[in-house]
Write a protein that holds these residues in place. Structure first.
Motif, PDB file in Angstrom:
ATOM      1  N   UNK A 148      32.974  68.774 117.508  1.00 32.06           N
ATOM      2  CA  UNK A 148      32.991  67.846 116.374  1.00 32.06           C
ATOM      3  C   UNK A 148      34.407  67.350 116.104  1.00 32.06           C
ATOM      4  N   UNK A 149      34.468  66.326 115.256  1.00 35.06           N
ATOM      5  CA  UNK A 149      35.751  65.774 114.861  1.00 35.06           C
ATOM      6  C   UNK A 149      35.778  65.434 113.384  1.00 35.06           C
ATOM      7  N   UNK A 205      39.827  67.528 116.332  1.00 31.76           N
ATOM      8  CA  UNK A 205      38.630  67.879 117.096  1.00 31.76           C
ATOM      9  C   UNK A 205      38.594  69.390 117.249  1.00 31.76           C
ATOM     10  N   UNK A 206      37.378  69.917 117.265  1.00 29.92           N
ATOM     11  CA  UNK A 206      37.230  71.360 117.378  1.00 29.92           C
ATOM     12  C   UNK A 206      35.796  71.741 117.633  1.00 29.92           C
ATOM     13  N   UNK A 207      35.521  73.019 117.418  1.00 27.45           N
ATOM     14  CA  UNK A 207      34.184  73.552 117.661  1.00 27.45           C
ATOM     15  C   UNK A 207      33.681  74.212 116.386  1.00 27.45           C
ATOM     16  N   UNK A 208      32.420  73.984 116.059  1.00 28.79           N
ATOM     17  CA  UNK A 208      31.824  74.539 114.844  1.00 28.79           C
ATOM     18  C   UNK A 208      31.709  76.061 114.979  1.00 28.79           C
ATOM     19  N   UNK A 209      32.217  76.770 113.978  1.00 29.64           N
ATOM     20  CA  UNK A 209      32.116  78.226 113.984  1.00 29.64           C
ATOM     21  C   UNK A 209      31.172  78.761 112.911  1.00 29.64           C
ATOM     22  N   UNK A 255      40.805  63.140 120.479  1.00 27.72           N
ATOM     23  CA  UNK A 255      41.303  63.361 119.116  1.00 27.72           C
ATOM     24  C   UNK A 255      41.852  62.090 118.467  1.00 27.72           C
ATOM     25  N   UNK A 256      42.714  61.300 119.141  1.00 29.46           N
ATOM     26  CA  UNK A 256      43.269  60.109 118.485  1.00 29.46           C
ATOM     27  C   UNK A 256      42.230  59.052 118.130  1.00 29.46           C
ATOM     28  N   UNK A 257      41.045  59.139 118.722  1.00 28.66           N
ATOM     29  CA  UNK A 257      40.015  58.158 118.380  1.00 28.66           C
ATOM     30  C   UNK A 257      39.590  58.275 116.924  1.00 28.66           C
ATOM     31  N   UNK A 258      39.742  59.485 116.343  1.00 26.79           N
ATOM     32  CA  UNK A 258      39.297  59.699 114.966  1.00 26.79           C
ATOM     33  C   UNK A 258      40.101  58.891 113.955  1.00 26.79           C
ATOM     34  N   UNK A 315      30.716  64.239 106.570  1.00 24.60           N
ATOM     35  CA  UNK A 315      31.995  63.598 106.916  1.00 24.60           C
ATOM     36  C   UNK A 315      32.521  64.096 108.261  1.00 24.60           C
ATOM     37  N   UNK A 316      31.618  64.625 109.063  1.00 19.50           N
ATOM     38  CA  UNK A 316      31.977  65.155 110.376  1.00 19.50           C
ATOM     39  C   UNK A 316      31.367  64.281 111.467  1.00 19.50           C
ATOM     40  N   UNK A 317      32.111  64.107 112.526  1.00 19.08           N
ATOM     41  CA  UNK A 317      31.694  63.272 113.657  1.00 19.08           C
ATOM     42  C   UNK A 317      31.355  64.172 114.847  1.00 19.08           C
ATOM     43  N   UNK A 318      30.254  63.891 115.494  1.00 20.42           N
ATOM     44  CA  UNK A 318      29.894  64.627 116.714  1.00 20.42           C
ATOM     45  C   UNK A 318      30.605  63.984 117.909  1.00 20.42           C
ATOM     46  N   UNK A 319      31.253  64.787 118.722  1.00 19.37           N
ATOM     47  CA  UNK A 319      31.990  64.294 119.888  1.00 19.37           C
ATOM     48  C   UNK A 319      31.086  64.353 121.127  1.00 19.37           C
ATOM     49  N   UNK A 320      30.901  63.224 121.819  1.00 15.45           N
ATOM     50  CA  UNK A 320      30.067  63.227 123.030  1.00 15.45           C
ATOM     51  C   UNK A 320      30.578  64.241 124.052  1.00 15.45           C
ATOM     52  N   UNK A 321      29.642  64.831 124.778  1.00 12.66           N
ATOM     53  CA  UNK A 321      29.984  65.890 125.720  1.00 12.66           C
ATOM     54  C   UNK A 321      30.916  65.423 126.826  1.00 12.66           C
TER      55      UNK A 321
END
Length: 779
Positions: free
Chosen positions: A512-513, A493-497, A580-583, A566-572
């Motif tokens: 995102x994840x 999990x991280x943030x789009x740069x 992270x482990x949910x991915x 292939x990227x997942x959006x993480x709910x706020x």
């Protein structure tokens, strides 16, 4: 310099090689001899012999094995940086790789300049059908000695040094004994070849190179280094035939065909020898340059019949540097009796040979290719004595692709030289992470590179990465297909740069994840069914191979590049560390519950194992409204399962009475245990048509009794992760129901300890690395 494990660019070729059954017996040679280091090196060398039809397969095989066994497990490598082509488009881009350590008789050269040869262009585009990608070109290398082996006697630290087209040879054949290593059948090219230690050779478009002292030449201090670089190929290619064919000396009349990268240097060498020189060119506009700048005595326009006729029979020898197809009969006509036409340019199509024209004058047509090391040193010294250098256009590394385009069009005057020292910089896409270098599985700091952000790519700063049991198995090569160095991590999990120009789903700043799947073919049945995780061409986020032939490095690193699809959006509302482990763990249990219809109220679900997957399975199953029973071998987990995770019941699998009372009560069971365990008791817990779903992968076969399946129409099925659409659905469901993993947040420094604890089951329930705050690059 930083020491890292070897980064290979030849894995794609190896896959193609081993898939061909006609060649698989050659791979057996590697395993039989237990060569060290990686046998991929060995097979790549063998494959090159096969590809070019070498008769020396057995000799090269034996030599490679002996050398690799001599190196043994002490093999180390040093990180290098350059520009490489990944495919036959020939496009060059930044590339992090490794060089071997400096051996006892070797020197490490800091590359200052590297000439651009037309051969580089041919190899980059695989026009000779022998290119090994990724390919770092460059064999006109000048630099400064940065390190020497303890037995080196020819060079000292700080010496100016040059490396040409070859970096090794057999040293025992007739060619080698005559100081003509360039004609040794076992000579090793400076790039696009495989060294005797099994490593792929990368050329001079890079920050440093390692070479045996016997295959390097000293550059006299009077020669400007940038202008001296092309002499290592173009210079020796002209000098060698002049000397060998007796065309160097007073009274000789030499013709030079073509006033390009080779030709203009040839004029200078011939004049320095005291010869009369006539340039033969199809371009009349080059006359002034030939006569005034380079000192030629005459100039012939090859398309001017009158000029050519007037010069018939006047030349002792001609050196033809032109690689484009052209007639040679007019050139033979320019020769005196006993004259020699020496071909340097390798034309694509065969020449038309008019034998009669040779017979009448005892003329000859010969070929020549560079020169040996002794001769190359002699040439460099001669050049310094007579002030001979190449006419160059110095370029930056960033300009190299444009230079290649211009070179293909003949738009260069006369040789491009790359200013490596001042313009080859590690790009901002340099990445840092933790990698396993061998089967010990120990993780250590590792610098590498990510590709540039493409049009449909997203670059994300990694904030957290979960540790999955798969990471341990891959790091230790327990499944037998790990490629080192391996950067694990697929619960990212991280943030789009940064986003590419055509990205529509994400923007900078989005949370995102990225999970187990980094890419897939997009066209097969599984992909069109949104099950990319089952695509036969699926690319793993860690330890896989991307379409550009680069290895995929996972989330134990500071940033990642991934296609937006292939990227997942993480709910706020989800905390990123616990999300992270949910991915991986999350979708691994969510997917079979949904697919097998076990997600409805009134369904009774069993969850075997209360670990990283099991505790998340309980949470998802309860949120779906099902009745949940945890099945564990440990009584001590009962309270946690019921009072904290919300399970309805708890069964101790070793308690016969408890297991007997629960017989035939469950619609489905999610088995998360990766250790070997009996299936018969679990099958007994299932109702008629019940499903036992395996998501844990024990390393040994399990005993599967057929009768319980037959009598109850039961089934045992497997399931792994989930597709991208399903993963997004899972994360959204988790956000709606506030489902997260129970984690232990660790620093990057503690990751090896965490791996050891994970193997012992000593974690509650998932380790997550605080990447952003604790993974810092080493100096």
């Amino acid at each position: 310099m930083r020491r890292v494990s070897n980064v290979l660019g030849i894995v794609s070729w190896l896959v193609d090689f081993v898939s061909n059954q006609n060649y698989t017996h050659r791979l057996d040679l590697v395993s039989v001899n237990e060569a060290k280091p990686n046998p991929i090196f060995m097979t790549s060398l063998i494959g090159l012999d096969i590809a070019i039809g070498s008769d020396n397969f057995q000799n090269r095989t034996t030599m490679c094995i002996c050398q690799m066994e001599r190196l043994g497990e002490k093999y180390q490598s040093v990180e290098a940086f350059g520009w490489a082509a990944r495919d036959s488009s020939g496009h060059l881009s930044p590339f992090v790789f490794s060089r071997r350590e400096t051996g006892e008789e070797e020197v490490r050269v800091k590359v200052l300049y590297c000439g651009v040869c037309h051969s580089d262009l041919h190899c980059l585009k695989n026009e000779w059908h022998s290119s090994i990608y990724p390919l770092v070109p460059g064999h006109e290398i000048v630099g400064e000695v940065a390190e020497i082996g303890r037995k080196v006697s020819k060079f000292s630290i700080g010496d100016k040094i040059g490396v040409g087209c070859i970096v090794d040879s057999c040293r025992a054949c007739e060619s080698c004994r005559e100081d003509q290593e360039n004609y040794c059948t076992k000579s090793v090219a400076t790039y696009n070849g495989v060294h005797y230690d099994g490593t792929v050779n990368y050329g001079g478009y890079s920050d440093h190179i390692v070479v045996d002292e016997c295959y390097a030449v000293k550059i006299p201090h009077t020669l400007p280094l940038a202008s001296a670089a092309p002499l290592l190929c173009a210079g020796i290619s002209m000098y060698s035939p002049m000397k060998y064919f007796g065309l160097a000396g007073q009274g000789k009349h030499i013709g030079i065909v073509g006033l390009g990268g080779l030709g203009h240097i040839g004029v200078r060498f011939a004049k320095a020898f005291g010869s009369k020189v006539t340039v033969v060119s199809s371009t009349a506009g080059k006359s002034k340059d030939a006569l005034e700048n380079f000192g030629a005595d005459g100039f012939l326009v090859s398309t001017n019949e009158d000029q050519m006729q007037a010069a018939m029979g006047t030349m002792d020898g001609i050196i033809d540097t032109v690689s484009a197809s052209h007639p040679i009969l007019p050139l033979v006509g320019l020769l005196k009796p006993n004259g020699k036409l020496v071909l340097l340019g390798a034309t694509e199509k065969p020449f038309d040979l008019h034998a009669f024209s040779l017979i009448l004058g005892r003329k000859s047509i010969a070929g020549s290719a560079i020169g040996g090391i002794k001769e190359t040193q002699e040439m460099i010294n001669f050049a310094a004595e007579h002030g001979i250098k190449a006419e160059i256009e110095t370029i930056s590394m960033e300009y190299v692709n444009t230079a290649m385009d211009r070179l293909a069009k003949g738009d260069v005057r006369y040789r491009f030289v790359i200013d490596i020292a001042n313009t080859l910089a590690v790009p901002e896409t340099e990445a840092f992470g933790l990698a396993a270098k061998d089967e010990s599985g120990v993780l250590s700091p590792f610098r590498f590179s990510r590709r540039e952000t493409g049009e449909k790519d997203v670059r994300l700063k990694v904030l957290f990465c979960g540790i999955c049991h798969t990471d341990v198995c891959m790091a230790k090569n327990e499944w037998g297909f790990t490629t080192y160095p391996l950067v694990p991590g697929h619960e990212i999990v991280g943030v789009v740069t940064e986003v590419g120009a055509k990205v529509t789903k994400f923007k900078a700043g989005d949370k995102v994840g990225v999970g187990y799947t980094l890419s897939s073919c997009r066209s097969c049945d599984t992909c069109t069914d949104d099950q990319e995780n089952h695509c036969p061409k699926m690319i793993m986020t860690s330890g896989g191979k991307y379409y550009d032939d680069t290895m995929t490095y996972g989330g134990y690193s500071d940033h990642l590049v991934c296609e937006e699809d292939y990227i997942i959006r993480i709910p706020e509302n989800l905390p990123l560390d616990a999300a992270a482990p949910l991915l991986c763990a999350g979708v691994t249990v969510y997917s079979p519950l949904k697919y097998h219809g076990l997600d409805k109220p009134g369904i009774h679900i069993g969850v075997v194992g209360q670990g990283g997957l099991g505790h998340v399975a309980v949470k998802f199953a309860k949120a779906m409204g099902t009745k949940v029973t945890v099945i564990s071998s440990s009584e001590s987990k009962r309270d946690e399962a019921i009072n904290r995770l919300g399970a309805d019941l708890f069964l101790v699998s070793r308690d016969p009475e408890e297991m007997k009372d629960a017989m035939g009560t469950m619609d489905g069971i999610i088995d998360t245990v990766s250790a070997t365990h009996p299936l018969l008791p679990l099958l007994g817990l299932l109702k008629y048509k019940g499903k036992l779903i395996m998501v844990g992968a024990p390393d040994k076969p399990l005993d599967l009794p057929a009768l319980p399946l037959i009598l109850g129409k039961k089934m045992v099925v497997g399931s792994m992760t989930g597709g991208i659409k399903e993963s997004q659905e899972m994360v959204d469901f988790a956000g709606k129901h506030n489902i997260t993993a129970d984690i232990e947040l660790i620093s990057a420094d503690d990751v090896n300890m965490a791996m050891e604890r994970l193997e012992k089951g000593d974690v509650r329930y998932r380790f997550v690395i605080d990447v952003a705050n604790t993974m810092k690059p080493t100096p």
